[in-house]
Design an enzyme around this catalytic site. Structure first.
Site, mmCIF file in Angstrom:
data_model
loop_
_atom_site.group_PDB
_atom_site.id
_atom_site.type_symbol
_atom_site.label_atom_id
_atom_site.label_comp_id
_atom_site.label_asym_id
_atom_site.label_seq_id
_atom_site.Cartn_x
_atom_site.Cartn_y
_atom_site.Cartn_z
ATOM 1 N N SER A 19 0.970 -1.461 -0.372
ATOM 2 C CA SER A 19 -0.299 0.006 -0.146
ATOM 3 C C SER A 19 0.601 1.653 0.302
ATOM 4 O O SER A 19 1.724 1.491 -0.716
ATOM 5 C CB SER A 19 -0.694 -0.284 1.539
ATOM 6 O OG SER A 19 -1.606 0.982 0.819
ATOM 7 N N HIS A 46 -3.387 -1.300 -2.768
ATOM 8 C CA HIS A 46 -3.733 -0.624 -2.692
ATOM 9 C C HIS A 46 -3.462 1.060 -3.887
ATOM 10 O O HIS A 46 -2.198 1.444 -3.952
ATOM 11 C CB HIS A 46 -4.346 -0.213 -1.532
ATOM 12 C CG HIS A 46 -4.431 -0.806 -0.417
ATOM 13 N ND1 HIS A 46 -4.447 -0.893 1.029
ATOM 14 C CD2 HIS A 46 -4.672 -1.850 -0.649
ATOM 15 C CE1 HIS A 46 -4.911 -1.477 1.586
ATOM 16 N NE2 HIS A 46 -4.966 -2.294 0.440
ATOM 17 N N ASP A 138 -4.595 -4.490 6.341
ATOM 18 C CA ASP A 138 -4.446 -5.682 4.920
ATOM 19 C C ASP A 138 -4.278 -7.127 4.555
ATOM 20 O O ASP A 138 -2.933 -5.943 4.698
ATOM 21 C CB ASP A 138 -5.259 -4.502 3.668
ATOM 22 C CG ASP A 138 -5.675 -5.783 2.615
ATOM 23 O OD1 ASP A 138 -6.384 -6.787 2.859
ATOM 24 O OD2 ASP A 138 -5.854 -5.018 1.267
#
Length: 291
Positions: A19, A46, A138
């Site tokens: 991310s 992401h 996540d």
């Protein structure tokens, strides 16, 4: 998969979650990642829906492997890198990548968890999960599925991560096999996939054979000290977890590992915790049915 030759099928599938701060980590990782061991790499990062990513061009500078944006239904090929397009989520099924539109109605999505869960189911002990820099949690649930399936889990160390939320959440699960800088991960992957013990684990993954005597001796030790009978659990899964601990402990074989367990209560406890993760519900059901 009919007519598929061994040379065109990936030996292992590496799922990489990243991310914020992930691009730099990915560049460092692919600079040293194995390029000729037959691995497929799938990067789930992401991305803002409106972000025009140049990641494919940037990563192509760091590796000789092809870097491709995922197309729906594409079949995984060895020595190839696949990148998730913006506004999409991905899972793997029967060695094919399947795309779906990211839900606009949900503020919180967990695309890394979703992919790693599908990877665990599709690749089993051929799965390798990596969590790099990022905020949030996540990936921390998906790596547990990979772990339970007999796969290998690596996490970027907090010192080198620009954002340590995802690495910290992953490490908090207690199931991570290696915590390294991105530049160090390539050598660890090569050591893992070329290990004879791992090869044995992968080759036997589809078989659920009768428990052999050395394994029975280990399960007897666990029953003696923890009062849980793992003999009732799926044999192939138990075998994968024991073989994994043999490799990680540096033991030469199961006989040497069994001797170590008799003298090393800490290693016995590590094996117990490893086996227990994911099967607690099974034993709870089994116990209640026998009471």
């Amino acid at each position: 998969m009919s007519g598929k030759t061994k040379a065109s099928f990936p030996t292992f599938v590496v799922g990489i979650g990243a991310s914020a701060g992930g691009l730099e980590a990915l560049e460092q990782f692919f600079r040293k990642a194995p390029t000729e061991l037959g691995l497929s790499y799938v990067v789930v990062q992401h991305l803002s829906p409106d972000f025009d990513s140049l990641m494919d061009k940037l990563l192509a500078r760091e590796t000789s492997m092809p870097v491709l944006l995922i197309e729906d239904g594409v079949e995984l090929a060895p020595n190839t890198i696949y990148l998730l397009p913006p506004k999409k989520e991905v899972i793997v099924s029967d060695n094919h990548l399947l795309l779906a539109e990211r839900s606009a109605s949900r503020d919180l999505t967990f695309p890394i968890d979703s992919f790693l869960r599908s990877l665990a189911q599709d690749a089993g002990p051929r799965a390798i999960a990596i969590i790099l820099s990022g905020t949030g949690s996540d990936g921390s649930r998906g790596i547990c599925d990979v772990h339970r399936a007999g796969g290998y889990v690596m996490v970027q160390n907090e010192i080198t991560a620009k954002f340590d939320g995802m690495p910290r959440s992953a490490c908090a699960t207690g199931i991570v096999d290696a915590v390294l800088s991105p530049a160090e991960m390539g050598a660890a992957i090569a050591g893992h996939v070329e290990s004879p013990l791992v090869a044995s684990l992968v080759n036997s993954a589809a078989h659920d054979e009768r428990i052999d005597q050395p394994t029975y001796a280990i399960l007897s030790l666990l029953k003696k000290y923890y009062e849980i009978d793992f003999n009732f659990y799926k044999t192939a899964t138990i075998g994968r977890r024991i073989e994994r601990r043999i490799m990680l402990s540096g033991s030469e074989n199961i006989t040497e590992y069994t001797r170590r367990l008799r003298k090393d209560p800490d290693e016995l406890n590590v094996l117990y915790q490893d086996l227990l993760i994911g099967v607690t519900g099974f034993f709870a059901i089994g116990k209640s049915s026998n009471d």
